[in-house]
Design an enzyme around this catalytic site. Structure first.
Site, PDB file in Angstrom:
ATOM      1  N   HIS A   1       0.865  -1.203  -0.018  1.00 28.89           N
ATOM      2  CA  HIS A   1      -0.082   0.145  -0.076  1.00 28.89           C
ATOM      3  C   HIS A   1       0.695   1.282   0.002  1.00 28.89           C
ATOM      4  CE1 HIS A   1      -0.232   0.170   4.702  1.00 28.89           C
ATOM      5  NE2 HIS A   1       1.006  -0.125   4.308  1.00 28.89           N
ATOM      6  N   HIS A   2       2.192   0.938   0.065  1.00 24.57           N
ATOM      7  CA  HIS A   2       3.258   2.612  -0.041  1.00 24.57           C
ATOM      8  C   HIS A   2       3.421   2.674  -1.434  1.00 24.57           C
ATOM      9  CE1 HIS A   2       3.061   2.576   4.264  1.00 24.57           C
ATOM     10  NE2 HIS A   2       3.895   1.341   4.450  1.00 24.57           N
ATOM     11  N   CYS A   3       3.005   1.912  -2.473  1.00 23.05           N
ATOM     12  CA  CYS A   3       3.313   1.898  -3.945  1.00 23.05           C
ATOM     13  C   CYS A   3       2.440   2.523  -4.698  1.00 23.05           C
ATOM     14  CB  CYS A   3       3.984   0.605  -4.457  1.00 23.05           C
ATOM     15  SG  CYS A   3       4.631   0.997  -6.126  1.00 23.05           S
TER      16      CYS A   3
ATOM     17  N   ASN B   1      -0.470   5.397   1.894  1.00 24.76           N
ATOM     18  CA  ASN B   1      -0.070   6.567   0.905  1.00 24.76           C
ATOM     19  C   ASN B   1      -0.027   6.000  -0.739  1.00 24.76           C
ATOM     20  OD1 ASN B   1       2.316   5.354   1.508  1.00 24.76           O
ATOM     21  ND2 ASN B   1       3.355   7.154   0.889  1.00 24.76           N
TER      22      ASN B   1
END
Length: 356
Positions: free
Chosen positions: A142-144, A186
């Site tokens: 979920h950070h990509c 993010n």
């Protein structure tokens, strides 16, 4: 016109919508031990689920690796090309020694597992719509976002799964992401910042990585937690906001990012949730989806301790005991496990599922 993909081939009803491949696991002469991440946790989850006779090699779905064309549905060509530099991958995965490895090894030993998990999430999206639920034992990067990786996340699998559904599946036009990893998600937030079709709920420790203020504008339900938050407060907030989010917008699909780095003692998460608290949390989310008849796709995301795999397995077993995920399709099926195994694995007829 959408490109040809192998990720949406039809899966027989005899397979449980649980997606995995032995290639998920990152094993690299001990290099994986330099990251606080248990890089074999996905295989351990499968091992525990087999031990409890919930699954066999034959009745779960074998993930396929996402191809470059699949990835280009979301990612920029420029970003994918940057992954051809070991330095870039070392930075994204936070495994500094990768810096010294030739890129073909980085591709094979690190990026292929992550691409296979990404393919698994996309496959599980379609399965969730077909079956009402699906679990990718990996994924949850979920950070990509489309043009930027980080925090061990090299591919935007959540964004990809949703975009594939929007493009290819009739009747899927609204999605809700429920992100309960300890960190702010993010990546998908940046990807869906201006997309009215996607509702994002994010519950995270406000003081830790990534602290992405720009991406926070995409969050429709933002629950910022303090250091050391414990079960009672946490579960109360999860339940309240899950119900609230799903009452506010009834989506066609829920993507549930079920990070286990909220566990007490996690070196990165900074929260104090018990193993039972994690099991209860997953049950709350699945109950909210099931009660409304909304398909749910779960990905396992972050969780950086050795005991994490057991907890994920226990949670999946609990969902089954509670009747929230079922082996309905499997009951009364007379097909031999060999036939099933040939049908659930992704290769051509006659391919066999590799044991963990």
């Amino acid at each position: 016109i959408s490109h040809h993909t192998e990720l949406y081939t039809s899966i027989p009803r005899t397979c449980l919508p649980i997606v995995y491949h032995p290639d998920y696991n990152i094993t690299f002469m001990g290099l994986e031990k330099l990251h606080p991440f248990d890089a074999g946790k996905w295989g351990k989850v499968i091992h525990f689920l087999k031990e409890e006779h919930f699954i066999t090699d034959g009745n779960i779905v074998e993930a396929r690796e996402a191809t470059e064309e699949d990835l280009l549905v979301v990612h920029t060509k420029r970003y994918l090309n940057r992954l051809k530099w070991s330095l870039v991958v070392a930075t994204i995965t936070e495994i500094p020694p990768l810096l010294f490895l030739p890129n073909f090894l980085v591709q094979r030993k690190v990026l292929r597992p992550l691409r296979t998990q990404t393919g698994g999430t996309i496959m599980a999206g379609k399965l969730a719509v077909d079956r009402g639920w699906a679990i990718n034992v990996g994924g949850g990067f979920h950070h990509c976002s489309s043009d930027r990786g980080g925090g061990f996340c090299a591919f935007a699998d959540i964004t990809l799964a949703i975009k594939f559904l929007f493009e290819r599946v009739e009747g899927i036009s609204r999605a809700t992401i429920i992100d309960l990893d300890a960190h702010q998600g993010n990546g998908h937030e940046r990807d869906f910042l201006d997309d009215r079709r996607v509702f994002i709920m994010d519950v995270y420790n406000r003081y830790i990585y990534p602290g992405d203020g720009y991406a926070k504008r995409a969050i429709k339900r933002k629950v910022e937690l303090d250091w050391g938050t414990e079960d009672s407060e946490y579960l109360q907030k999860v339940e309240l906001h899950c119900e609230g989010a799903l009452n506010e917008v009834q989506p066609d699909i829920i993507v549930y990012n079920a990070g286990t780095d909220i566990l007490d003692g996690d070196p990165l998460g900074g929260l104090s949730i018990s193993p039972q608290g994690i099991v209860n949390r997953d049950e709350i989310v699945f109950r909210a989806a099931t009660r409304r008849g909304i398909p749910i796709l779960m990905v396992t995301s972050g969780g950086y301790q050795k005991k994490t795999a057991r907890i994920i397995a226990d949670s999946i077993l609990n969902l089954h005991r509670q009747g929230l995920i079922g082996a309905e399709a499997l009951e009364g099926e007379g097909s031999s496990s060999l036939v099933t195994s040939m049908m659930c694995s992704s290769g051509s007829v006659g391919s066999t599922f590799t044991a963990v």
